[in-house]
Design an enzyme around this catalytic site. Sequence first.
Site, PDB file in Angstrom:
ATOM      1  CG  ASP A 220     -12.499  14.590  12.267  1.00  0.00           C
ATOM      2  OD1 ASP A 220     -11.393  15.176  12.334  1.00  0.00           O
ATOM      3  OD2 ASP A 220     -13.298  14.549  13.223  1.00  0.00           O
ATOM      4  CG  ASP A 244      -5.912   4.143   0.680  1.00  0.00           C
ATOM      5  OD1 ASP A 244      -5.667   4.178  -0.548  1.00  0.00           O
ATOM      6  OD2 ASP A 244      -6.783   3.410   1.180  1.00  0.00           O
TER       7      ASP A 244
HETATM    8  C1  IPM Z   1      -3.622   2.832  -3.364  1.00  0.00           C
HETATM    9  C2  IPM Z   1      -4.470   1.582  -3.281  1.00  0.00           C
HETATM   10  C3  IPM Z   1      -3.706   0.539  -2.492  1.00  0.00           C
HETATM   11  C4  IPM Z   1      -3.505   1.083  -1.099  1.00  0.00           C
HETATM   12  C5  IPM Z   1      -4.363  -0.848  -2.443  1.00  0.00           C
HETATM   13  C6  IPM Z   1      -4.667  -1.377  -3.829  1.00  0.00           C
HETATM   14  C7  IPM Z   1      -3.525  -1.836  -1.681  1.00  0.00           C
HETATM   15  O1  IPM Z   1      -5.716   1.863  -2.761  1.00  0.00           O
HETATM   16  O2  IPM Z   1      -2.503   2.767  -3.885  1.00  0.00           O
HETATM   17  O3  IPM Z   1      -4.106   3.879  -2.917  1.00  0.00           O
HETATM   18  O4  IPM Z   1      -4.395   0.961  -0.236  1.00  0.00           O
HETATM   19  O5  IPM Z   1      -2.438   1.648  -0.844  1.00  0.00           O
HETATM   20 MG    MG Z   2      -6.086   3.914  -2.470  1.00  0.00          MG
END
Ligand code: IPM
Ligand code: MG
Length: 353
Positions: A220, A244
Amino acid sequence: MKIAILPGDGIGPEITQQAERILMALAHDGLKVELAHGLIGGSAVDKHNDPFPEATRRLAEEADAILLGAVGGPQYDQLPREKRPEQGLLAIRKALNFFANLRPAQLYPELANASTLKPEVVANLDILIVRELTGDIYFGTPRGIEVRDGQRVGFNTMVYTESEIRRIAHVAFQAARKRSSKLCSVDKMNVLECTQLWRNVVEEVAKEYPDVALSHMLVDNAAMQLIRNPKQFDVIVTGNMFGDILSDEASMLTGSIGMLPSASLNEFNKGLYEPIHGSAPDIAGKNLANPLATLLSVSMMLRYTFNQDATALRIENAVKKVLASGYRTADIFEQGMIKVGTAEMGDAVLANL
Ligand code: IPM
Ligand code: MG
């Protein structure tokens, strides 16, 4: 150099087409490339009812490197989970063990105004997010939605083994060594046991890299610090889900998610290369997409899988020249610049190669 091209969905075909033009031009100059094409994501579901068909798996296994456009589209959102395009992407990452996802966020000086942050906060920004890509809550079991005591319950499992943490930590320490020897590991150890183990193992691995300055940050706080003072970071290492989220956040520091390439490597530096943006179905087929993240993914491929640093530099320098000359796709356009489409941006990079 056997390269599998998986255009995918939405803007995927348009942007990978520009990458192919660059690769063909490099082939003309003597680079020994061999291209093969395959289906993944929604386009593979349409044809084979499977987002990662057997033929694509074989193609990927036989290639030295894979270039992927993007997957996904609203027409697939109602399909059962295992048939959704995103499963194709997760399946190829897992099947080929592409556990180390490198996501550089670099600000080109010409695009300093494209960021929503003040130019002085982001000027000369150059950070690298090392995201673990084949573990964590993305793949953990048990998972599902089921009825318990008369109500639905959704659940997933956040899980890391120490060997998974150790191998991504090594990748991150080595990447830090090649940069400014500063590494920040991001976790949520104040709440989650899984990430307590993460922190402990990263500290153990750190003993092998006494020359790298390691720090830790809770996720965070890291999300906040990335906006407050992003230049305090150099290399960040984190798990699949936090990575992500933080990598999308970091992309906006640079002005446009349309600029950022990525590499996902296995232990032999075989790699899956893709722009970090999605399939942008709203602009697909309209010659509006920014192909630069895909072209820069090719340059990462040349560096990491093929050790062709000089050729990679040709692409990177061509992109810099094109930006300096004022060419902009819609996502990075400002008054006074030259607005171009996907193919024209490809033309401009080719011309400067
Ligand atoms: C990324 C994308 C992917 C993930 C999705 C499309 C599955 O957001 O490559 O960051 O979550 O890894
Ligand atoms: Mg992503």
